[in-house]
Design a protein around this motif. Structure first.
Motif, short mmCIF file in Angstrom:
data_model
loop_
_atom_site.label_atom_id
_atom_site.label_comp_id
_atom_site.label_asym_id
_atom_site.label_seq_id
_atom_site.Cartn_x
_atom_site.Cartn_y
_atom_site.Cartn_z
N ALA A 37 0.83 -1.21 0.00
CA ALA A 37 0.00 0.00 0.00
C ALA A 37 0.86 1.25 0.00
O ALA A 37 0.53 2.24 -0.66
CB ALA A 37 -0.93 0.00 1.21
N ALA A 38 1.98 1.22 0.69
CA ALA A 38 2.86 2.38 0.76
C ALA A 38 3.38 2.78 -0.63
O ALA A 38 3.60 3.96 -0.89
CB ALA A 38 4.03 2.10 1.70
N VAL A 39 3.53 1.82 -1.51
CA VAL A 39 3.99 2.12 -2.87
C VAL A 39 2.89 2.88 -3.62
O VAL A 39 3.16 3.83 -4.34
CB VAL A 39 4.38 0.83 -3.63
CG1 VAL A 39 4.83 1.14 -5.06
CG2 VAL A 39 5.49 0.09 -2.88
N PHE A 40 1.64 2.45 -3.45
CA PHE A 40 0.52 3.09 -4.14
C PHE A 40 0.11 4.42 -3.50
O PHE A 40 -0.45 5.28 -4.17
CB PHE A 40 -0.70 2.16 -4.15
CG PHE A 40 -0.60 1.05 -5.15
CD1 PHE A 40 -0.82 1.27 -6.49
CD2 PHE A 40 -0.28 -0.23 -4.74
CE1 PHE A 40 -0.73 0.25 -7.42
CE2 PHE A 40 -0.18 -1.27 -5.66
CZ PHE A 40 -0.41 -1.03 -7.00
N LEU A 41 0.36 4.56 -2.22
CA LEU A 41 -0.15 5.73 -1.49
C LEU A 41 0.92 6.78 -1.21
O LEU A 41 0.86 7.46 -0.21
CB LEU A 41 -0.79 5.26 -0.18
CG LEU A 41 -1.92 4.24 -0.33
CD1 LEU A 41 -2.40 3.77 1.03
CD2 LEU A 41 -3.06 4.82 -1.15
N ALA A 42 1.85 6.91 -2.10
CA ALA A 42 2.90 7.92 -1.93
C ALA A 42 2.26 9.30 -1.79
O ALA A 42 1.38 9.67 -2.56
CB ALA A 42 3.85 7.89 -3.13
N ALA A 43 2.69 10.05 -0.80
CA ALA A 43 2.08 11.35 -0.49
C ALA A 43 2.21 12.35 -1.64
O ALA A 43 1.33 13.19 -1.84
CB ALA A 43 2.71 11.91 0.78
N GLU A 44 3.27 12.26 -2.40
CA GLU A 44 3.50 13.27 -3.46
C GLU A 44 2.62 13.07 -4.69
O GLU A 44 2.53 13.94 -5.53
CB GLU A 44 4.97 13.32 -3.85
CG GLU A 44 5.51 12.08 -4.52
CD GLU A 44 6.01 11.01 -3.57
OE1 GLU A 44 6.47 9.97 -4.07
OE2 GLU A 44 5.95 11.19 -2.35
N GLN A 45 1.97 11.94 -4.86
CA GLN A 45 1.09 11.65 -5.99
C GLN A 45 1.67 12.15 -7.31
O GLN A 45 1.17 13.08 -7.93
CB GLN A 45 -0.29 12.26 -5.75
CG GLN A 45 -1.00 11.64 -4.57
CD GLN A 45 -2.33 12.27 -4.30
OE1 GLN A 45 -2.42 13.46 -4.05
NE2 GLN A 45 -3.38 11.47 -4.36
N PRO A 46 2.73 11.52 -7.78
CA PRO A 46 3.45 12.03 -8.96
C PRO A 46 2.63 12.08 -10.25
O PRO A 46 2.80 13.01 -11.04
CB PRO A 46 4.64 11.07 -9.10
CG PRO A 46 4.24 9.85 -8.36
CD PRO A 46 3.32 10.29 -7.26
N LEU A 47 1.75 11.15 -10.46
CA LEU A 47 0.96 11.16 -11.70
C LEU A 47 -0.02 12.33 -11.70
O LEU A 47 -0.14 13.06 -12.69
CB LEU A 47 0.22 9.84 -11.88
CG LEU A 47 1.11 8.62 -12.03
CD1 LEU A 47 0.28 7.34 -12.04
CD2 LEU A 47 1.95 8.72 -13.29
N GLU A 48 -0.71 12.50 -10.58
CA GLU A 48 -1.64 13.61 -10.48
C GLU A 48 -0.91 14.94 -10.57
O GLU A 48 -1.38 15.89 -11.19
CB GLU A 48 -2.45 13.53 -9.18
CG GLU A 48 -3.44 12.38 -9.14
CD GLU A 48 -2.84 11.05 -8.69
OE1 GLU A 48 -1.59 10.92 -8.59
OE2 GLU A 48 -3.63 10.12 -8.45
N ARG A 49 0.28 15.00 -9.95
CA ARG A 49 1.06 16.23 -9.99
C ARG A 49 1.48 16.56 -11.42
O ARG A 49 1.43 17.71 -11.85
CB ARG A 49 2.30 16.07 -9.10
CG ARG A 49 3.21 17.28 -9.04
CD ARG A 49 2.67 18.41 -8.15
NE ARG A 49 1.84 19.33 -8.91
CZ ARG A 49 0.85 20.06 -8.41
NH1 ARG A 49 0.54 20.02 -7.16
NH2 ARG A 49 0.15 20.86 -9.17
N LEU A 50 1.91 15.55 -12.18
CA LEU A 50 2.29 15.75 -13.58
C LEU A 50 1.12 16.31 -14.37
O LEU A 50 1.25 17.30 -15.10
CB LEU A 50 2.77 14.44 -14.20
CG LEU A 50 2.95 14.45 -15.72
CD1 LEU A 50 4.06 15.40 -16.13
CD2 LEU A 50 3.22 13.04 -16.23
N VAL A 51 -0.06 15.69 -14.24
CA VAL A 51 -1.23 16.13 -14.99
C VAL A 51 -1.64 17.53 -14.53
O VAL A 51 -1.96 18.40 -15.36
CB VAL A 51 -2.38 15.11 -14.86
CG1 VAL A 51 -3.67 15.64 -15.45
CG2 VAL A 51 -1.98 13.80 -15.55
N ALA A 52 -1.61 17.80 -13.23
CA ALA A 52 -1.95 19.14 -12.74
C ALA A 52 -0.97 20.18 -13.27
O ALA A 52 -1.38 21.29 -13.66
CB ALA A 52 -1.95 19.15 -11.21
N ASP A 53 0.31 19.83 -13.32
CA ASP A 53 1.31 20.76 -13.86
C ASP A 53 1.05 21.06 -15.34
O ASP A 53 1.19 22.20 -15.78
CB ASP A 53 2.73 20.19 -13.70
CG ASP A 53 3.23 20.21 -12.26
OD1 ASP A 53 2.60 20.87 -11.40
OD2 ASP A 53 4.25 19.54 -12.00
#
Length: 182
Positions: A75-91
């Protein structure tokens, strides 16, 4: 939970799968910096089973995800606090906003959250045969069209011009077609 060597190998393999898929995705995404919508669509396509490699990756991620619901280390792998995919799309959305390509008043993070989770879920539906890849692409295009509604290059298009699909306007009728159950 005590982590055994075998279990640590599973966790490490999930990390490697994430890294490998990111590397492959970056090599596939060829974009025109003048077309932020096309870049965003290419990023979202990476979550869809458009070829054997992506279909296999989605199946493996789904299996890992199911196990992560009862396994804190996975779960820790999936629940990374930085959410890189969402951050990329938001950027990407924020950059398009800054360039005046989007509809006004968007919350880039909320849009990114919905796009990423939607693309992942729709990709799973394609794997199950619940939806077609063409239908999922129309759905993504529908949402991208809403986000990029403020782009002068895109607003010249007449509504209803696109080929028909689920939930799209039926030209001249003022009505929307209804999705059909499968």
């Amino acid at each position: 939970m005590k982590i055994t060597v075998k279990h640590q190998l599973l966790v490490d393999a999930l990390h490697l799968l994430h890294d490998d898929n990111e590397r492959i995705a970056r090599s596939r995404i060829d974009h025109d910096p003048a077309d932020p919508r096309a870049l965003l669509r290419a990023v979202l396509e990476e979550f869809l089973p458009v070829d054997a490699q992506r279909a296999t990756a989605l199946r493996v991620f789904a299996a890992y995800y199911a196990r992560s619901l009862t396994d804190p280390a996975l779960a820790a792998v999936f629940l990374a606090a930085e959410q890189p995919l969402e951050r990329l799309v938001a950027d990407l959305i924020e950059a398009a906003q800054a360039a005046g390509h989007t509809a006004p008043g968007l919350d880039a993070w909320r849009e990114a959250d919905l796009l990423v989770s939607g693309a992942v879920g729709l990709g799973g539906d394609v794997l199950h045969g619940r939806r077609t890849l063409a239908d999922v692409r129309r759905t993504l295009d529908y949402h991208l069209d809403k986000i990029f509604a403020g782009d002068p290059a895109r607003t010249a298009r007449v509504p209803g011009e696109r080929s028909g699909g689920r939930g799209q306007r039926v030209a001249g009728s003022g009505e929307h077609s209804r999705p059909t159950a499968r």
